[in-house]
Design a protein around this motif. Structure first.
Motif, mmCIF file in Angstrom:
data_model
loop_
_atom_site.group_PDB
_atom_site.id
_atom_site.type_symbol
_atom_site.label_atom_id
_atom_site.label_comp_id
_atom_site.label_asym_id
_atom_site.label_seq_id
_atom_site.Cartn_x
_atom_site.Cartn_y
_atom_site.Cartn_z
ATOM 1 N N MET A 121 89.119 76.374 -63.507
ATOM 2 C CA MET A 121 90.119 77.329 -63.974
ATOM 3 C C MET A 121 91.263 77.404 -62.964
ATOM 4 S SD MET A 121 87.962 80.577 -65.486
ATOM 5 C CE MET A 121 87.155 80.498 -67.081
ATOM 6 N N ILE A 122 92.447 77.802 -63.448
ATOM 7 C CA ILE A 122 93.624 77.873 -62.584
ATOM 8 C C ILE A 122 94.126 79.308 -62.525
ATOM 9 C CG2 ILE A 122 95.979 77.045 -62.211
ATOM 10 C CD1 ILE A 122 95.259 74.570 -63.847
ATOM 11 N N LEU A 123 94.286 79.825 -61.318
ATOM 12 C CA LEU A 123 94.777 81.190 -61.153
ATOM 13 C C LEU A 123 96.202 81.331 -61.678
ATOM 14 C CD1 LEU A 123 93.532 82.257 -57.600
ATOM 15 C CD2 LEU A 123 92.849 83.252 -59.786
ATOM 16 N N ALA A 124 96.464 82.430 -62.382
ATOM 17 C CA ALA A 124 97.790 82.680 -62.943
ATOM 18 C C ALA A 124 98.569 83.710 -62.126
ATOM 19 C CB ALA A 124 97.670 83.145 -64.396
ATOM 20 N N GLU A 125 98.003 84.165 -61.012
ATOM 21 C CA GLU A 125 98.706 85.088 -60.128
ATOM 22 C C GLU A 125 98.085 85.008 -58.739
ATOM 23 O OE1 GLU A 125 98.259 89.194 -61.074
ATOM 24 O OE2 GLU A 125 96.068 89.172 -60.927
ATOM 25 N N ASP A 126 98.842 85.468 -57.741
ATOM 26 C CA ASP A 126 98.301 85.558 -56.392
ATOM 27 C C ASP A 126 97.191 86.606 -56.370
ATOM 28 O OD1 ASP A 126 100.149 83.710 -55.467
ATOM 29 O OD2 ASP A 126 101.581 85.243 -54.830
ATOM 30 N N VAL A 127 96.189 86.380 -55.551
ATOM 31 C CA VAL A 127 95.093 87.338 -55.387
ATOM 32 C C VAL A 127 95.209 87.970 -54.006
ATOM 33 C CG1 VAL A 127 92.594 87.663 -55.309
ATOM 34 C CG2 VAL A 127 93.586 86.031 -56.929
ATOM 35 N N TYR A 128 95.247 89.302 -53.977
ATOM 36 C CA TYR A 128 95.385 90.032 -52.723
ATOM 37 C C TYR A 128 94.125 90.855 -52.445
ATOM 38 C CZ TYR A 128 100.397 88.997 -52.754
ATOM 39 O OH TYR A 128 101.616 88.352 -52.741
ATOM 40 N N SER A 154 92.252 94.349 -50.734
ATOM 41 C CA SER A 154 92.531 95.778 -50.889
ATOM 42 C C SER A 154 93.557 96.280 -49.885
ATOM 43 C CB SER A 154 91.232 96.585 -50.740
ATOM 44 O OG SER A 154 90.652 96.351 -49.464
ATOM 45 N N THR A 155 93.761 95.506 -48.801
ATOM 46 C CA THR A 155 94.769 95.881 -47.791
ATOM 47 C C THR A 155 96.075 95.124 -48.004
ATOM 48 O OG1 THR A 155 93.879 94.227 -46.248
ATOM 49 C CG2 THR A 155 93.034 96.484 -46.066
ATOM 50 N N ASP A 156 96.241 94.536 -49.197
ATOM 51 C CA ASP A 156 97.469 93.851 -49.598
ATOM 52 C C ASP A 156 97.736 92.594 -48.791
ATOM 53 O OD1 ASP A 156 99.562 93.756 -51.437
ATOM 54 O OD2 ASP A 156 100.993 94.581 -50.006
ATOM 55 N N LYS A 157 96.692 91.907 -48.356
ATOM 56 C CA LYS A 157 96.827 90.624 -47.682
ATOM 57 C C LYS A 157 96.593 89.510 -48.702
ATOM 58 C CE LYS A 157 97.368 92.240 -43.475
ATOM 59 N NZ LYS A 157 98.644 92.073 -42.739
ATOM 60 N N LEU A 158 97.446 88.479 -48.655
ATOM 61 C CA LEU A 158 97.309 87.375 -49.603
ATOM 62 C C LEU A 158 95.997 86.636 -49.351
ATOM 63 C CD1 LEU A 158 98.643 85.662 -51.844
ATOM 64 C CD2 LEU A 158 99.583 84.222 -50.033
ATOM 65 N N LEU A 159 95.186 86.492 -50.386
ATOM 66 C CA LEU A 159 93.884 85.843 -50.266
ATOM 67 C C LEU A 159 93.907 84.438 -50.856
ATOM 68 C CD1 LEU A 159 90.945 86.293 -49.364
ATOM 69 C CD2 LEU A 159 90.461 87.138 -51.669
ATOM 70 N N VAL A 160 94.390 84.318 -52.095
ATOM 71 C CA VAL A 160 94.477 83.026 -52.771
ATOM 72 C C VAL A 160 95.789 82.998 -53.553
ATOM 73 C CG1 VAL A 160 93.326 81.370 -54.279
ATOM 74 C CG2 VAL A 160 91.959 83.055 -53.043
ATOM 75 N N THR A 161 96.483 81.878 -53.516
ATOM 76 C CA THR A 161 97.791 81.811 -54.166
ATOM 77 C C THR A 161 97.687 81.424 -55.636
ATOM 78 O OG1 THR A 161 98.090 79.491 -53.513
ATOM 79 C CG2 THR A 161 98.931 81.179 -52.017
ATOM 80 N N CYS A 162 98.718 81.802 -56.369
ATOM 81 C CA CYS A 162 98.844 81.438 -57.779
ATOM 82 C C CYS A 162 98.800 79.916 -57.930
ATOM 83 C CB CYS A 162 100.169 81.992 -58.320
ATOM 84 S SG CYS A 162 100.481 81.617 -60.049
ATOM 85 N N LYS A 167 83.700 87.876 -52.296
ATOM 86 C CA LYS A 167 83.391 88.469 -50.989
ATOM 87 C C LYS A 167 84.278 89.668 -50.696
ATOM 88 C CE LYS A 167 83.359 87.306 -46.055
ATOM 89 N NZ LYS A 167 83.593 86.233 -45.041
ATOM 90 N N TYR A 168 85.525 89.631 -51.183
ATOM 91 C CA TYR A 168 86.466 90.713 -50.908
ATOM 92 C C TYR A 168 86.428 91.813 -51.975
ATOM 93 C CZ TYR A 168 88.510 88.356 -46.892
ATOM 94 O OH TYR A 168 88.703 87.783 -45.647
ATOM 95 N N GLY A 169 85.414 91.796 -52.819
ATOM 96 C CA GLY A 169 85.223 92.885 -53.768
ATOM 97 C C GLY A 169 86.255 92.929 -54.874
ATOM 98 N N ILE A 170 86.788 91.761 -55.260
ATOM 99 C CA ILE A 170 87.777 91.696 -56.340
ATOM 100 C C ILE A 170 87.031 91.375 -57.635
ATOM 101 C CG2 ILE A 170 89.789 90.426 -57.211
ATOM 102 C CD1 ILE A 170 90.418 89.928 -54.159
ATOM 103 N N PHE A 171 87.200 92.225 -58.644
ATOM 104 C CA PHE A 171 86.389 92.120 -59.857
ATOM 105 C C PHE A 171 87.094 91.411 -61.013
ATOM 106 C CE2 PHE A 171 84.874 95.921 -57.577
ATOM 107 C CZ PHE A 171 83.555 95.542 -57.372
ATOM 108 N N HIS A 172 88.431 91.400 -61.023
ATOM 109 C CA HIS A 172 89.165 90.779 -62.123
ATOM 110 C C HIS A 172 90.261 89.859 -61.586
ATOM 111 C CE1 HIS A 172 87.445 94.404 -64.033
ATOM 112 N NE2 HIS A 172 87.380 93.638 -65.117
ATOM 113 N N ILE A 173 90.530 88.781 -62.284
ATOM 114 C CA ILE A 173 91.607 87.853 -61.930
ATOM 115 C C ILE A 173 92.317 87.410 -63.201
ATOM 116 C CG2 ILE A 173 90.552 86.990 -59.798
ATOM 117 C CD1 ILE A 173 89.563 84.570 -61.405
ATOM 118 N N LEU A 174 93.532 86.922 -63.050
ATOM 119 C CA LEU A 174 94.265 86.326 -64.163
ATOM 120 C C LEU A 174 94.174 84.807 -64.056
ATOM 121 C CD1 LEU A 174 97.555 88.447 -64.419
ATOM 122 C CD2 LEU A 174 95.481 88.638 -65.782
#
Length: 364
Positions: A15-22, A24-32, A46-53
């Protein structure tokens, strides 16, 4: 392709990410546009992110208009790669990599310094073939096929340092030394296992500690060589940050050599925009957006503003794809909103400084 929101537990490789993933402290984790792998998915979890685009492949064939747009994007790169200027640039780039390997080998072997004039001359030639900042950035983006990341990255950083020096109106002698600082800044990595340097996934804490030794290693290699002192300090200090968050000494702004601040900006920009085996390079405007939020704390404000302005303004009149899929042309950029220009789409205009939910996804 359509965009859909999914739970991270339903994410699958490919799958390909459709947005940057940050975080909870607004640090870029994975790019679009990153292609999901098991490592990337686990990192997001690991960073507790439950939803992605993610992009959802369409079941029907692409429309004629979409095919034309895709072809135009392909032809832009193809035309550039077939141009006489690019061929000359590529030849100088490839010869520069060979020259840099030879120079590094002689330095590491303590057999005396290789002549650097030819190598520096090729960098100067590439700048001339570039015909300006935008063309150079474009051509660098077409030089991403090299597996030997350290050498190709060092050539790119040397080029960017040369550009910054020209913007600062340095005399030729200073330009040569500053370019050399960019070329040798990562020489310490040659004393670190290649398996760590080239590792595609996340480094372990121990591996990261090893990577963090390369500035000291580089300085030790150059310490007794007949180079400008600022060249040696760039190897030592290019990972220091003005807020004290860098390494190896956690220096503050006033303690970091000025040339090291220049090299750090060139180093970070190339690292963020270059493709890697585990992720796609970021769009320059994504980098400008991140730097606009936190860059002035970590980097010299005057140098960073100069770099950001020159980079952003070079893309005026360039065609771009927006995050909503529309194709447009950058017509103007505000100094206080460098990452969010005014874009003409057909007969209408999109002010990205007002349309906060739309960003530049790709320069085409």
């Amino acid at each position: 392709m359509e965009i859909k929101r999914i739970q991270i537990m339903h994410a699958t490789e490919g799958m390909i990410l459709a947005e940057d993933v940050y975080t909870s402290t607004d640090k870029l984790l994975v790019t679009c546009n990153t292609i999901l792998t098991s490592t990337v998915i686990q990192k997001i979890k690991k960073y507790g992110i439950f939803h992605i685009l993610v992009y959802e492949k369409e079941s029907e064939e692409a429309t004629i208009e979409e095919e034309i747009e895709a072809k135009d994007i392909y032809l832009h790169k193809e035309r550039l790669q077939r141009s006489q200027d690019f061929n000359a640039f590529k030849q100088d780039f490839e010869k520069s990599i060979k020259g840099l390997k030879k120079t590094f080998g002689r330095i590491m072997g303590d057999n005396g310094l290789d002549e650097t004039e030819e190598l520096l001359g090729r960098i100067n030639a590439m700048v001339k073939h570039g015909h300006g900042t935008l063309h150079i950035m474009d051509m660098l983006n077409c030089m991403r096929e090299y597996d030997d990341v350290t050498y190709a990255h060092s050539i790119s950083v040397g080029l960017l340092c040369r550009l910054i020096g020209e913007w600062l109106k340095y005399p030729e002698k200073e330009l040569q030394s500053l370019t050399l600082a960019g070329l040798v800044h990562d020489i310490g990595k040659l004393q670190i296992s290649y398996s760590i340097i080239s590792k595609p996934g996340k480094l372990t804490s121990q591996e990261y500690k090893i990577i963090q030794t390369h500035p000291r290693l580089g300085y030790n290699i150059l310490m007794d060589k007949d180079f400008d002192k600022r060249v040696k300090l760039a190897a030592l200090m290019h990972h220091e940050r003005c807020d004290g968050s860098g390494y190896p000494f956690q220096l503050q702004a006033g303690e970091i050599d000025y040339w090291s601040k220049i090299v750090s900006i060139a180093d970070v920009y190339d690292a963020m925009t270059a493709d890697r085996s585990y992720r796609k390079g970021m769009c320059p405007f994504d980098v400008l957006n991140i730097w606009g939020k936190e860059g002035y704390i970590k980097h010299d404000p005057g140098l960073l503003m100069l770099f950001m302005e020159k980079t952003a303004y070079s893309y005026i009149n360039s065609s771009v794809r927006l995050s909503d899929g529309r194709i447009g042309e950058i017509v103007s950029i505000q100094k206080d909103a460098l990452a969010r220009p005014l874009v003409r789409v057909g007969e209408s205009f999109v002010d990205l400084n007002r349309e906060n939910d739309i960003v530049i996804q790709q320069i085409i």
